[in-house]
Design a protein around this motif. Structure first.
Motif, PDB file in Angstrom:
ATOM      1  N   ASP A   1       0.819  -1.224   0.000  1.00  0.00           N
ATOM      2  CA  ASP A   1       0.000   0.000   0.000  1.00  0.00           C
ATOM      3  C   ASP A   1       0.851   1.272   0.000  1.00  0.00           C
ATOM      4  OD1 ASP A   1       0.864  -0.102   2.620  1.00  0.00           O
ATOM      5  OD2 ASP A   1      -1.135   0.214   3.502  1.00  0.00           O
ATOM      6  N   ASN A   2       2.145   1.100  -0.270  1.00  0.00           N
ATOM      7  CA  ASN A   2       3.022   2.262  -0.476  1.00  0.00           C
ATOM      8  C   ASN A   2       3.395   2.294  -1.958  1.00  0.00           C
ATOM      9  OD1 ASN A   2       5.979   3.224  -0.855  1.00  0.00           O
ATOM     10  ND2 ASN A   2       5.310   4.204   1.041  1.00  0.00           N
ATOM     11  N   LEU A   3       3.165   3.406  -2.625  1.00  0.00           N
ATOM     12  CA  LEU A   3       3.305   3.426  -4.091  1.00  0.00           C
ATOM     13  C   LEU A   3       4.727   3.082  -4.541  1.00  0.00           C
ATOM     14  CD1 LEU A   3       1.737   3.756  -6.717  1.00  0.00           C
ATOM     15  CD2 LEU A   3       2.267   6.204  -6.658  1.00  0.00           C
ATOM     16  N   ASP A   4       5.734   3.595  -3.839  1.00  0.00           N
ATOM     17  CA  ASP A   4       7.119   3.292  -4.240  1.00  0.00           C
ATOM     18  C   ASP A   4       7.428   1.808  -4.071  1.00  0.00           C
ATOM     19  OD1 ASP A   4       7.876   5.893  -5.006  1.00  0.00           O
ATOM     20  OD2 ASP A   4       8.026   6.456  -2.886  1.00  0.00           O
ATOM     21  N   ASP A   5       7.009   1.246  -2.941  1.00  0.00           N
ATOM     22  CA  ASP A   5       7.217  -0.190  -2.735  1.00  0.00           C
ATOM     23  C   ASP A   5       6.406  -1.003  -3.747  1.00  0.00           C
ATOM     24  OD1 ASP A   5       8.949   0.236  -0.638  1.00  0.00           O
ATOM     25  OD2 ASP A   5       7.844  -0.994   0.807  1.00  0.00           O
ATOM     26  N   PHE A   6       5.178  -0.576  -3.997  1.00  0.00           N
ATOM     27  CA  PHE A   6       4.310  -1.319  -4.916  1.00  0.00           C
ATOM     28  C   PHE A   6       4.877  -1.346  -6.335  1.00  0.00           C
ATOM     29  CE2 PHE A   6       0.530  -1.123  -7.851  1.00  0.00           C
ATOM     30  CZ  PHE A   6       0.284  -2.487  -7.841  1.00  0.00           C
ATOM     31  N   LYS A   7       5.493  -0.223  -6.749  1.00  0.00           N
ATOM     32  CA  LYS A   7       6.101  -0.191  -8.093  1.00  0.00           C
ATOM     33  C   LYS A   7       7.151  -1.289  -8.231  1.00  0.00           C
ATOM     34  CE  LYS A   7       5.372   4.682  -9.218  1.00  0.00           C
ATOM     35  NZ  LYS A   7       5.968   6.020  -9.023  1.00  0.00           N
TER      36      LYS A   7
END
Ligand SMILES: [Zn+2]
Length: 211
Positions: free
Chosen positions: A177-183
């Motif tokens: 649910d963190n955009l940087d991690d999700f990328k």
């Protein structure tokens, strides 16, 4: 001697009707419209780990509590039941998850959990943890454990860790649910590299403690 490597991929996937089979807490919709499904990510990373381990299938029996092509959200009881069919002295279990930090979504990084107390799971966590540490350093990704005290694992009370009889670890690969991690999590290249490093950690454990 270790004979069985049991893999567990957390939660359910997306069925043929496009429906996510797991509670909404295990998915996240970003403001840009991207949707993260934890159960799908776990299956993708875990499925690649299974492919690497399958190269050793003449020596090790690779068991999956959940099939990568089956989106069913298998209950924790059933997963534990599968794991405990195998002799605990001849088996290890690796459970693949990704993390969440709602509502802030600010959590980032990697965590590894073991059963409470000093158990054989600790060596497994350490062997996987040191390999992931090197990989994540190069990727500028966070580790959420303190490796200065030489104890890489966090102790938790997850059912899969508590009730499985064999040494067992649970990996929270990054935060879905963190955009940087999700990328990173959704990137097939990253998935491949991450699963390769988990695999290396498992093989290091087996080389040291598997006989
Ligand atoms: Zn999970």
């Amino acid at each position: 001697m270790i004979k069985n490597i049991i893999l567990d991929f957390g939660h359910g996937g997306i069925d043929k009707n496009g429906k996510y089979t797991t509670a909404p807490a295990k998915m996240h919709t970003f403001s840009n419209g991207d949707v993260a499904y934890e159960g799908e990510i776990n299956r993708q990373i875990g499925g690649m780990l299974a492919l690497y381990l399958n190269a050793h299938r003449l020596r090790y029996n690779i068991v999956m509590t959940v099939n990568t092509y089956d989106p069913t959200d298998i209950s924790l009881d059933k997963r534990v039941e599968t794991a405990n069919k195998y002799d605990a002295n001849e088996s290890i279990l690796i459970s693949i998850h990704s993390n969440a930090s709602s509502p802030s979504g600010r959590g980032r990084g990697f965590e590894i959990f073991t059963t409470r107390g000093l158990t054989k799971s600790d060596q497994l966590a350490t062997e996987i943890g040191v390999v992931i540490r090197e990989f994540y350093k190069k990727q500028n990704l966070e580790l959420r454990f303190d490796f200065e005290d030489n104890d890489l694992d966090k102790e938790a009370n997850f059912q899969i860790l508590r009730q499985s009889n064999c040494p067992a670890v649970l990996l929270e690969c990054l935060f879905f649910d963190n955009l940087d991690d999700f990328k990173k999590l959704r990137d097939p290249e990253f998935q491949k590299e991450l699963s390769w490093h988990i695999y290396r950690g498992v093989m290091n454990y087996l080389a040291k403690y598997g006989d």
